[in-house]
Scaffold this active site. Structure first.
Site, PDB file in Angstrom:
ATOM      1  N   LYS A 151      73.687  41.085   1.849  1.00 22.62           N
ATOM      2  CA  LYS A 151      75.157  40.548   1.682  1.00 22.62           C
ATOM      3  C   LYS A 151      75.012  39.237   0.750  1.00 22.62           C
ATOM      4  O   LYS A 151      74.239  38.491   0.786  1.00 22.62           O
ATOM      5  CB  LYS A 151      75.787  39.979   2.804  1.00 22.62           C
ATOM      6  CG  LYS A 151      76.017  41.255   3.779  1.00 22.62           C
ATOM      7  CD  LYS A 151      76.943  42.337   3.339  1.00 22.62           C
ATOM      8  CE  LYS A 151      77.418  43.327   4.546  1.00 22.62           C
ATOM      9  NZ  LYS A 151      78.319  44.413   3.885  1.00 22.62           N
ATOM     10  N   LYS A 206      70.262  34.070   1.961  1.00 19.40           N
ATOM     11  CA  LYS A 206      71.199  33.113   2.259  1.00 19.40           C
ATOM     12  C   LYS A 206      72.523  33.408   3.349  1.00 19.40           C
ATOM     13  O   LYS A 206      72.911  32.702   3.941  1.00 19.40           O
ATOM     14  CB  LYS A 206      71.745  32.228   1.005  1.00 19.40           C
ATOM     15  CG  LYS A 206      70.739  31.779   0.219  1.00 19.40           C
ATOM     16  CD  LYS A 206      70.304  30.482   0.700  1.00 19.40           C
ATOM     17  CE  LYS A 206      69.524  29.740  -0.342  1.00 19.40           C
ATOM     18  NZ  LYS A 206      69.353  28.273   0.199  1.00 19.40           N
ATOM     19  N   THR A 223      79.407  22.790   1.345  1.00 14.70           N
ATOM     20  CA  THR A 223      78.227  22.670   1.082  1.00 14.70           C
ATOM     21  C   THR A 223      78.001  22.213  -0.477  1.00 14.70           C
ATOM     22  O   THR A 223      78.894  22.109  -1.246  1.00 14.70           O
ATOM     23  CB  THR A 223      77.574  23.912   1.380  1.00 14.70           C
ATOM     24  OG1 THR A 223      76.060  23.691   1.384  1.00 14.70           O
ATOM     25  CG2 THR A 223      77.723  25.152   0.166  1.00 14.70           C
ATOM     26  N   SER A 265      73.153  25.655  -5.955  1.00 14.59           N
ATOM     27  CA  SER A 265      73.199  26.104  -7.211  1.00 14.59           C
ATOM     28  C   SER A 265      73.836  27.594  -7.079  1.00 14.59           C
ATOM     29  O   SER A 265      73.895  28.167  -8.181  1.00 14.59           O
ATOM     30  CB  SER A 265      71.825  26.049  -7.513  1.00 14.59           C
ATOM     31  OG  SER A 265      71.016  26.961  -6.942  1.00 14.59           O
ATOM     32  N   GLN A 297      77.737  30.883  -2.335  1.00 16.92           N
ATOM     33  CA  GLN A 297      78.278  32.611  -1.888  1.00 16.92           C
ATOM     34  C   GLN A 297      78.257  32.691  -0.616  1.00 16.92           C
ATOM     35  O   GLN A 297      79.474  33.006   0.158  1.00 16.92           O
ATOM     36  CB  GLN A 297      77.618  33.585  -2.804  1.00 16.92           C
ATOM     37  CG  GLN A 297      77.710  33.295  -4.313  1.00 16.92           C
ATOM     38  CD  GLN A 297      77.094  34.584  -5.002  1.00 16.92           C
ATOM     39  OE1 GLN A 297      77.580  35.722  -5.187  1.00 16.92           O
ATOM     40  NE2 GLN A 297      75.892  34.341  -5.546  1.00 16.92           N
ATOM     41  N   GLY A 332      61.846  26.542  -2.361  1.00 17.86           N
ATOM     42  CA  GLY A 332      62.671  25.543  -2.863  1.00 17.86           C
ATOM     43  C   GLY A 332      62.814  24.272  -1.903  1.00 17.86           C
ATOM     44  O   GLY A 332      61.903  23.467  -1.902  1.00 17.86           O
ATOM     45  N   GLY A 333      63.796  24.386  -1.212  1.00 22.61           N
ATOM     46  CA  GLY A 333      64.120  23.367  -0.417  1.00 22.61           C
ATOM     47  C   GLY A 333      63.401  23.557   0.971  1.00 22.61           C
ATOM     48  O   GLY A 333      63.175  22.703   2.263  1.00 22.61           O
ATOM     49  N   GLY A 334      63.005  24.748   1.240  1.00 29.92           N
ATOM     50  CA  GLY A 334      61.986  25.232   2.422  1.00 29.92           C
ATOM     51  C   GLY A 334      62.839  25.980   3.470  1.00 29.92           C
ATOM     52  O   GLY A 334      62.127  26.203   4.440  1.00 29.92           O
ATOM     53  N   GLU A 365      55.517  28.934  -5.694  1.00 32.21           N
ATOM     54  CA  GLU A 365      56.387  27.959  -6.023  1.00 32.21           C
ATOM     55  C   GLU A 365      56.291  27.906  -7.716  1.00 32.21           C
ATOM     56  O   GLU A 365      55.009  27.892  -8.264  1.00 32.21           O
ATOM     57  CB  GLU A 365      55.897  26.550  -5.432  1.00 32.21           C
ATOM     58  CG  GLU A 365      56.840  25.326  -5.778  1.00 32.21           C
ATOM     59  CD  GLU A 365      56.506  23.792  -5.069  1.00 32.21           C
ATOM     60  OE1 GLU A 365      57.440  23.417  -4.895  1.00 32.21           O
ATOM     61  OE2 GLU A 365      55.448  23.698  -4.940  1.00 32.21           O
ATOM     62  N   LYS A 425      62.532  49.639  -9.785  1.00 29.02           N
ATOM     63  CA  LYS A 425      63.917  49.968  -9.974  1.00 29.02           C
ATOM     64  C   LYS A 425      65.023  49.356  -9.338  1.00 29.02           C
ATOM     65  O   LYS A 425      66.052  49.799  -8.859  1.00 29.02           O
ATOM     66  CB  LYS A 425      64.296  51.507  -9.953  1.00 29.02           C
ATOM     67  CG  LYS A 425      63.147  52.425 -10.416  1.00 29.02           C
ATOM     68  CD  LYS A 425      62.738  52.193 -11.797  1.00 29.02           C
ATOM     69  CE  LYS A 425      61.752  53.212 -12.735  1.00 29.02           C
ATOM     70  NZ  LYS A 425      61.080  52.461 -13.670  1.00 29.02           N
TER      71      LYS A 425
END
Length: 319
Positions: free
Chosen positions: A50, A55, A77, A80, A85, A181-183, A206, A273
């Site tokens: 989703k 996330k 929040t 980026s 979303q 990234g932030g972990g 990374e 694909k």
């Protein structure tokens, strides 16, 4: 949740909590990719989740964990894109408003996604200081509860459920690789590994142009983030909740160049694909960079997201 360490039960409870609101994403394999990589790879396809990214798990778990009197004031929040979303979607499902601070440079496809879920966007300069400052103003004005993109234990527990599902569907993984990234995803993956597949080694991928996690593990303290990579979803530093988990449980961080990221992304697009975004391709790029380490092994890779601005694909491949 308080500041205690996330337990096995915490992750199991998070999984049950969010199951009605997420996909149990498929685990995919590719014989041709295995031949190229020299190992057996099991891709956990969170690009098919989703909102197009893992996330959705952490955001939903954090929102569902709030007291109703707090929840009704809304969710807020800074992000980026993919977490933005996910928060907007959680707000829509739970019938509350969502307020999202996004850098002006965030991909348009991710802004469209936030607005599509009814989220209100506040644009800011593309710096962490600007994001945090504007979010503080939004929270003060609206009374909404901040759900941090990664430095939040409920978010981490939600992200851990992706690896939990992967372990439930595969036999004895020698390694599991996630981007960092932030972990939030990496620390959740590391905790899920600790509880559900303790013999598996956790590796992070990374971008070399934003290698703060690599440097942080070397120095023993959180190092500042850089922003010289096409992997826009990984342009942030570790948090004081994610770093201790990563420091304890992650064996190694492998850094990769933008060219290596694009090559890995292209290989997934062409052979499997499916669409993955640049940040998503980082762990696969890390595996390809260090083939000897993974030779003949069973390797799980978390494909973190697939939100690509198709109008800009040429900038990656037309070189």
């Amino acid at each position: 949740m308080d500041n205690s360490i996330i337990t096995k039960a915490t992750i199991e409870e998070a999984h049950e909590r969010i199951k009605p609101f997420i996909h149990r994403t498929p685990v995919m394999t590719s014989a041709s990719i295995d031949e190229i990589a020299g190992c057996s790879i099991f891709f956990k396809c969170e690009n098919l989740q989703k909102v197009g990214a893992f996330k959705a798990r952490g955001a939903m778990n954090a929102a569902l964990s709030l007291d109703q009197n707090i929840l009704r004031k809304g969710l807020a929040t800074h992000s980026s894109g993919n977490h933005a979303q996910a928060i907007a979607r959680a707000g829509k499902i739970l019938g509350v408003k969502s307020y999202v601070v996004m850098p002006k440079t965030a991909p348009e496809i991710k802004k469209i996604g936030v607005r599509g879920y009814g989220g209100e966007i506040f644009e800011c300069e593309p710096t962490l200081a600007a994001r945090e400052s504007m979010l503080a103003e939004v929270v003060k004005k609206t009374g909404a509860t901040e759900i941090h993109p990664f430095n939040n234990y409920d978010v981490i527990a939600g992200q851990a459920t992706a690896a939990k599902e992967l372990f439930e569907e595969t036999y004895k993984l020698d390694f599991i690789i996630a981007p960092v990234g932030g972990g939030g995803l990496l620390s959740g993956t590391a905790l899920a590994t600790k509880y559900f597949s303790p013999s598996t080694q956790v590796i992070a991928g990374e971008p070399a142009g934003s290698d703060d996690a690599f440097r942080s593990l070397k120095s023993g303290k959180i190092e500042p983030a850089q922003s010289q990579t096409i992997a826009d979803g990984l342009l942030t530093t570790l948090g004081d909740k994610t770093f201790p988990i990563i420091k304890e449980l992650v064996k190694e961080v492998i850094t990769v160049t933008d060219d290596e990221i694009v090559a890995a992304m292209r290989l997934i697009w062409e052979r499997m694909k499916i669409i993955v975004e640049t940040s998503c391709a980082v762990p696969f790029a890390a595996l390809l960079k260090d083939k000897e380490k993974f030779a003949g092994k069973n390797v799980g890779i978390i494909l973190s997201g697939g939100n690509v601005d198709l109008g800009k694909v040429g900038k990656y491949f037309d070189k």
